[in-house]
Design an enzyme around this catalytic site. Sequence first.
Site, PDB file in Angstrom:
ATOM      1  N   LYS A  98      27.217  66.337  34.238  1.00  0.00           N
ATOM      2  CA  LYS A  98      28.657  66.344  34.521  1.00  0.00           C
ATOM      3  C   LYS A  98      29.340  67.414  33.690  1.00  0.00           C
ATOM      4  O   LYS A  98      29.271  67.400  32.458  1.00  0.00           O
ATOM      5  CB  LYS A  98      29.243  65.000  34.108  1.00  0.00           C
ATOM      6  CG  LYS A  98      29.592  64.097  35.255  1.00  0.00           C
ATOM      7  CD  LYS A  98      30.164  62.840  34.689  1.00  0.00           C
ATOM      8  CE  LYS A  98      30.913  62.075  35.712  1.00  0.00           C
ATOM      9  NZ  LYS A  98      31.501  60.875  35.120  1.00  0.00           N
TER      10      LYS A  98
HETATM   11  C1  E4P Z   1      33.269  58.869  36.883  1.00  0.00           C
HETATM   12  O1  E4P Z   1      32.651  59.838  37.236  1.00  0.00           O
HETATM   13  C2  E4P Z   1      34.525  58.981  36.097  1.00  0.00           C
HETATM   14  O2  E4P Z   1      34.268  59.441  34.807  1.00  0.00           O
HETATM   15  C3  E4P Z   1      35.229  57.645  36.084  1.00  0.00           C
HETATM   16  O3  E4P Z   1      35.286  57.166  37.406  1.00  0.00           O
HETATM   17  C4  E4P Z   1      36.618  57.690  35.446  1.00  0.00           C
HETATM   18  O4  E4P Z   1      37.244  56.465  35.679  1.00  0.00           O
HETATM   19  P1  E4P Z   1      38.597  56.031  34.944  1.00  0.00           P
HETATM   20  O5  E4P Z   1      39.682  56.916  35.406  1.00  0.00           O
HETATM   21  O6  E4P Z   1      38.794  54.611  35.362  1.00  0.00           O
HETATM   22  O7  E4P Z   1      38.339  56.170  33.463  1.00  0.00           O
END
Ligand code: E4P
Length: 274
Positions: A98
């Site tokens: 990521k």
């Molecule tokens: C996943 O890839 C993201 O990091 C995650 O969905 C973020 O979610 P949030 O906005 O609830 O922290």
Amino acid sequence: MKIFIDSANIDEIKEAISWGIVDGVTTNPSLIKKAVEYFKNQGISFTMEEYIEKLLKVAGKGRWVSLEVIGNTEDDMLGEAETLFAKFNNISNNVIIKIPVNPEIEENGTKHFDGLKVIKKLKEKNIPVNCTLIMSSNQALLAAKAGAKYVSPFAGRIDDFLRKKIGMTFEKEDYYPEEGLVIDEKVLNDDGIVSGVDLVASIKEILDNFNFDTEIIAASVRNARQVRELAEVGVHIATIPFSVIKDMVKHPKTFEGMINFMKDTIPEYREIFK
Ligand code: E4P
């Protein structure tokens, strides 16, 4: 639509996989922190390497697991991506890195915009990228052009952003209308985007227009109704917290029906199963 579980908690991941509905896993530093605290509170200790190895084995071959870099500069992100991939991809061959699209962090008077450069370099090294923290369609377009395998628009955080603009108070899981909120006869919007689901739909349209191979992972998903709307706009993947996955299965009339069938079961029918 593929479903990823948005969690670093091995217990949750195992349970959701046992239901036969999980195609992948997404983590981020906040989810790792939460999962590690959960296990430490039970007196279970491990090194971070051991934990990630276990997580990758639990997810298993064929289910991507997103692991996020923590740096902001090109050198840091690239180095971390290579480290994560070299250390862990051999375990189940399912690591995807990521990379934030555009970390605009200021360090020593310099602003870094290195996400795209890193995506390009990782693509050349055949290291797959999930480009994260996507908050606009343009970011998704650029990430796809740079070579991201996946782009992750944060639907819930866009809804939060829109609500916060008008000082609205809300709970994290509260539903936000796909078509947006009308305030003073104008739809609340962020450069024309009226909700998180609208952002995902816009990115889907753009990627489809130009036949990109890049797939969308709708992230920051907050409730079951939002998942349904994401499925309706045809998103490739939604990454969903375990609490929301559980809510997707629930309906009061299903529960009521089960109770009534249990009550109505006559002894003769029960005998068959003895
Ligand atoms: C996943 O890839 C993201 O990091 C995650 O969905 C973020 O979610 P949030 O906005 O609830 O922290």
